[in-house]
Design a protein around this motif. Structure first.
Motif, PDB file in Angstrom:
ATOM      1  N   THR A 105      38.212  -6.478  21.278  1.00 41.33           N
ATOM      2  CA  THR A 105      36.773  -6.502  21.519  1.00 41.33           C
ATOM      3  C   THR A 105      36.216  -5.099  21.400  1.00 41.33           C
ATOM      4  O   THR A 105      36.801  -4.155  21.922  1.00 41.33           O
ATOM      5  N   GLN A 114      37.036  -7.003  27.603  1.00 45.48           N
ATOM      6  CA  GLN A 114      37.998  -6.856  26.521  1.00 45.48           C
ATOM      7  C   GLN A 114      38.870  -8.108  26.394  1.00 45.48           C
ATOM      8  O   GLN A 114      39.144  -8.799  27.372  1.00 45.48           O
ATOM      9  N   SER A 115      39.309  -8.403  25.153  1.00 48.39           N
ATOM     10  CA  SER A 115      40.257  -9.498  24.935  1.00 48.39           C
ATOM     11  C   SER A 115      41.672  -9.096  25.344  1.00 48.39           C
ATOM     12  O   SER A 115      42.519  -9.956  25.572  1.00 48.39           O
ATOM     13  N   ASN A 154      40.878 -12.607  31.494  1.00 47.32           N
ATOM     14  CA  ASN A 154      40.591 -12.202  30.123  1.00 47.32           C
ATOM     15  C   ASN A 154      41.744 -11.488  29.435  1.00 47.32           C
ATOM     16  O   ASN A 154      41.585 -10.406  28.867  1.00 47.32           O
ATOM     17  N   SER A 156      43.222 -12.918  26.850  1.00 48.60           N
ATOM     18  CA  SER A 156      43.294 -13.976  25.849  1.00 48.60           C
ATOM     19  C   SER A 156      44.096 -13.594  24.618  1.00 48.60           C
ATOM     20  O   SER A 156      44.595 -14.454  23.901  1.00 48.60           O
ATOM     21  N   ALA A 157      44.219 -12.290  24.335  1.00 45.11           N
ATOM     22  CA  ALA A 157      44.949 -11.862  23.141  1.00 45.11           C
ATOM     23  C   ALA A 157      46.148 -10.993  23.476  1.00 45.11           C
ATOM     24  O   ALA A 157      46.925 -10.644  22.595  1.00 45.11           O
ATOM     25  N   LYS A 515      39.130 -16.509  27.265  1.00 43.10           N
ATOM     26  CA  LYS A 515      38.361 -15.327  27.616  1.00 43.10           C
ATOM     27  C   LYS A 515      36.998 -15.802  28.084  1.00 43.10           C
ATOM     28  O   LYS A 515      36.294 -16.519  27.375  1.00 43.10           O
ATOM     29  N   GLU A 536      35.578 -17.465  24.728  1.00 44.17           N
ATOM     30  CA  GLU A 536      36.387 -17.302  23.516  1.00 44.17           C
ATOM     31  C   GLU A 536      37.735 -17.991  23.762  1.00 44.17           C
ATOM     32  O   GLU A 536      38.403 -17.698  24.750  1.00 44.17           O
ATOM     33  N   VAL A 565      41.259 -18.233  16.781  1.00 43.28           N
ATOM     34  CA  VAL A 565      40.329 -17.998  17.889  1.00 43.28           C
ATOM     35  C   VAL A 565      39.003 -18.659  17.557  1.00 43.28           C
ATOM     36  O   VAL A 565      38.378 -18.347  16.537  1.00 43.28           O
ATOM     37  N   GLN A 569      33.914 -13.775  20.201  1.00 40.97           N
ATOM     38  CA  GLN A 569      32.838 -12.937  20.741  1.00 40.97           C
ATOM     39  C   GLN A 569      32.784 -11.628  19.962  1.00 40.97           C
ATOM     40  O   GLN A 569      33.753 -10.872  19.945  1.00 40.97           O
TER      41      GLN A 569
END
Length: 780
Positions: A105, A114-115, A154, A156-157, A515, A536, A565, A569
């Protein structure tokens, strides 16, 4: 040193030959070097202590001593230890962030997180940029792919987890380390551990880092635009009154007087202000340019502080854990927005103040049963106040003015100061329940599954008011409104782990990440304009192998993944705004897939070799609202660009970036470290280390702009020195970017195309210049 780009088959052949040669050497010396084994590393990636080779995740874990040896003093340098990790530079710390497997992000909005989650000792940082220095680190764990099941907020990644050293009971010791290097680098670190009776201990950490800036402002007497000065202190307390109870408390504070991310002109267009003023001051725009001429100030500062309490209670093999934390982070960062002595925008940037509280309760079952598990509850509360400001007289030099300064808004009298300041307050509450369990089907086969239920509530208060004595920048209007968004989510992970042998484990997972929602909070143009950004959602498939050979003298880990994804975002241009302001939105979807390889070898007791590589194929599946680069053909010319509805005659345009490569993601990244130790005498031991990192071409723009490509490059560093008995003292010479390779951490087109069409700015990392220095460390 610039690497010559070879073809993929050649690289694969060279890598295969290197591994084969290494394996041959290991096999040939196995009997003579039976004691030369790779150290086991215990991690807590699944909220319980276990060997990293048993964790069915793609993970990189490195001890703090390795970070010191590589001269990693800031989080953005972690790419030196993990090729899949990149750091995307922007105009400020708050807008910069990690990329893992191409996903991350980059946003100026405090309403978007942030991801990649940044965690310190189990506590999520609401403001990752508040981690200004790395000191007293036990290890760092980098987890790739969705990690929301156990770490939540968050991730997510991926996740970057820094675990610091705790006080040691019944120990009185200390360490002092001093470094002095090129470009004014001066680092100091002091650590003391004091026993308090038989059941408690204190640990004090003091750190101070300084360096000169690398960008000089020649219009202000050659002042540094980006110097760094960081001071931090941490006090830790460990208490173990009984065998079953452990209490760990810590308090820390850091002050940073640092301006992040100074930029220079990479390309200017004749006749416009940057070209005219650069010529006046003898500045030559280009990839190696480290000078600017600007009349505005460059300044930044930040302060971070916090308290945390960890408690672990063991009963009948179960462990009940609690982590409570409260933290604050404040930052200010402003710079000359036009990078010239002309007063267009002389003050650009903002300030932020974030406060957050987290509470986690966790129950960990004993191991050795048919089914083991981790269960927990999590609460997160934060308030983030932020300001974004631009101020200047909106004057400029154009080709038609023949070097004379003109008023861009002639309807206002000369000397008018234009200013737009936007304020946001973002309140966030997140509640979650999570669990992950492992069912041991057989002695070799395990099934691992996890769930996390999350309820998020986020609120926005948006304000833009006139500033006395100034006029709004054209396109800005006074606004005040409130919005909120709520969301419920269930994320999960499931997959098998199979032990082929005692030394070879294979695994596969399917994960649905999360996220949370947020707000754009940037350039709203009408009252009540929808600033909401939906969650997200990544879905990731991963397979991997973790293996050791030759009596634990060769370790080979491989993973492959495929991630999509939805509701990505992202920050895009607002097509409805005549000023082309930015906003955060759910821009569409992206897909990234690739392979990661990590090899660790110990051919001899004193020789260690690591090889790492990552191949990333990352593309936008749907990403509308991307601004075209200058000169990109319009639809009428057979190109993809559509004129903006708010201004059909504009030279700018917008299009869907579907099929283009994700910004700031190189396709290939390779790295290697070789370290060797040898006893030189009875009391002196010598050591040497060399590290090499290479990455392929990287385009920093989502629109495929050929002007924002950083060509492939290599970085070489190293360390050589001697140490005394039991490492009581150590002296070393270190070097990073030994061959002084100039590379840009970010390249962007001129902020306003009409004021410098075809011009480009670049941002340099502290590692974009050579740094050679000496360090001395003593232990007592």
């Amino acid at each position: 040193m610039t690497a010559r780009t070879s073809t993929r088959p050649q690289r694969a052949l060279l890598a295969g030959a290197a591994v084969a040669a290494l394996a041959s050497a290991l096999a040939g010396s196995a009997s003579a070097q039976a004691t030369a084994t790779i150290d086991e590393l215990v991690v807590t990636a699944q909220k319980r202590a276990e060997n990293v080779q048993d964790v069915p995740l793609s993970i990189t874990a490195v001890k703090g001593e390795a970070l010191e040896a590589l001269h990693v003093t800031q989080a953005q340098q972690l790419t030196l230890i993990d090729p899949s990790v990149r750091f995307k530079q922007s105009l400020s710390n708050s807008a910069s962030g990690f990329l893992i497997r191409g996903i991350g992000t980059s946003s100026f909005s405090a309403g978007i997180e942030q991801s990649i989650s940044t965690v310190v000792d189990g506590v999520v940082l609401a403001d990752p940029g508040s981690l200004s220095t790395l000191a007293d680190v036990e290890r760092v764990e980098i987890l790739r792919g969705p990690q929301g099941m156990l770490f939540g907020k968050n991730a997510s990644a991926g996740l970057v987890h820094f675990i610091t050293k705790r006080p040691v009971l019944d120990d009185n010791s200390g360490k002092v380390r001093v470094e002095v290097g090129e470009r004014g680098e001066r680092n100091f670190e002091a650590i003391g551990n004091v026993a308090v009776g038989d059941t408690a201990a204190l640990r004090l950490v003091v750190v101070h880092n300084e360096r000169d800036g690398i960008i000089k402002n020649v219009a202000r007497g050659g002042d540094d635009t980006d110097p760094r000065k960081v001071t931090g202190v941490a006090l830790k307390f460990q208490w173990k009154p009984t065998e079953n109870l452990t209490v760990f408390a810590q308090a820390d504070r850091s002050q940073s007087d640092t301006f992040c991310c100074a930029s220079t002109w990479r390309k200017v267009t004749p006749g416009y202000a940057p070209a005219v003023t650069n010529a006046q001051y003898g500045i030559v725009a280009g990839p190696k340019n480290l000078a600017v001429a600007a009349n505005g100030d460059f300044f930044g500062s930040s302060r971070a502080q916090g308290l945390a309490l960890h408690m672990d209670y063991d009963v009948s093999g179960f462990t009940l854990s609690s982590i409570s934390a409260y933290r604050e982070a404040r930052r200010v960062g402003f710079y000359d927005g036009d990078l010239t002595p002309v007063s267009y925008i002389d003050l650009n940037g903002g300030a932020g103040d974030t406060k957050w509280f987290t509470q986690e309760l966790r129950l960990t079952s004993p191991i050795g049963e048919r089914f083991d598990y981790v269960l927990g509850l999590y609460y997160y509360n934060s308030t983030a106040d932020s300001e974004i400001t631009q101020r200047g007289q909106l004057t400029w030099i154009l080709p038609a003015s023949n070097g004379q300064v003109l008023r861009v808004v002639p309807t206002q009298p000369a000397g008018t100061v234009f200013q737009t300041s936007t304020f946001n307050t973002i309140g966030s509450d997140s509640y979650a329940a999570f669990g992950q369990g492992t069912f041991h089907v057989t002695d070799k086969l395990d099934i691992i599954g996890g769930l996390r239920g999350t309820h998020d509530v986020v609120k926005l208060n948006y304000r833009r008011d006139p500033v006395t004595g100034t006029v709004f920048i054209p396109g800005s209007v006074a606004l005040r409104f409130d919005q909120d968004i709520k969301n419920d989510n269930l994320s999960w992970r499931i997959g098998p782990r199979y032990n082929v042998t005692d030394d070879i484990m294979i695994y596969g997972t399917v994960s649905k990440g999360y996220k949370g929602p947020g707000f754009s909070g940037l350039g709203a143009t009408v009252a009540g304009s929808n600033q909401r950004v939906l969650p997200e959602i990544p879905t990731s498939y991963e397979i991997g192998m973790k293996s050791t050979f030759f009596d634990r003298r060769l370790q080979v880990n491989i993973s492959a993944y495929d991630t999509k994804v939805k509701n990505f975002q992202a920050q895009v241009s607002d097509l409805s705004s005549p000023t082309y302001s930015s906003r955060i939105t759910n821009a569409g979807s992206i897909k990234t897939k690739g392979v990661e390889v990590n090899v660790v070898a110990r051919p001899m007791a004193d020789l260690n070799v690591t090889l790492g590589g990552a191949y990333t194929h990352a593309r936008y599946l749907d990403f509308n609202g991307v601004q075209c680069y200058f000169g990109q053909p319009k639809v009428a010319q057979g190109g993809p660009c559509t004129a903006p509805p708010a201004n059909p005659t504009s030279i700018d345009g917008f299009f869907n970036a579907k099929g283009l490569r994700l910004a700031a993601v190189p396709t290939w990244v390779l790295g290697s470290t070789v370290s060797y130790e040898r006893q030189l005498s009875e009391n002196i031991r010598g050591f040497a280390q060399a590290n090499w990192n290479w990455q392929s071409d990287t385009n920093y723009s989502a629109n495929g702009d050929p002007g924002t490509i950083q060509k492939a490059y290599s970085l070489v560093g190293g360390r050589v020195g001697v140490s005394g008995p039991d490492d009581k003292w150590t002296f070393a010479i270190y070097a990073s970017n030994l061959f002084d390779k100039r590379w840009a951490a970010q390249i962007t087109p001129s902020p306003v195309t009409t004021l410098n069409p075809g011009g480009y700015l670049q941002y340099f990392s502290p590692d974009s210049v050579r740094r050679v220095g000496a360090s001395f460390e003593t232990r007592f």
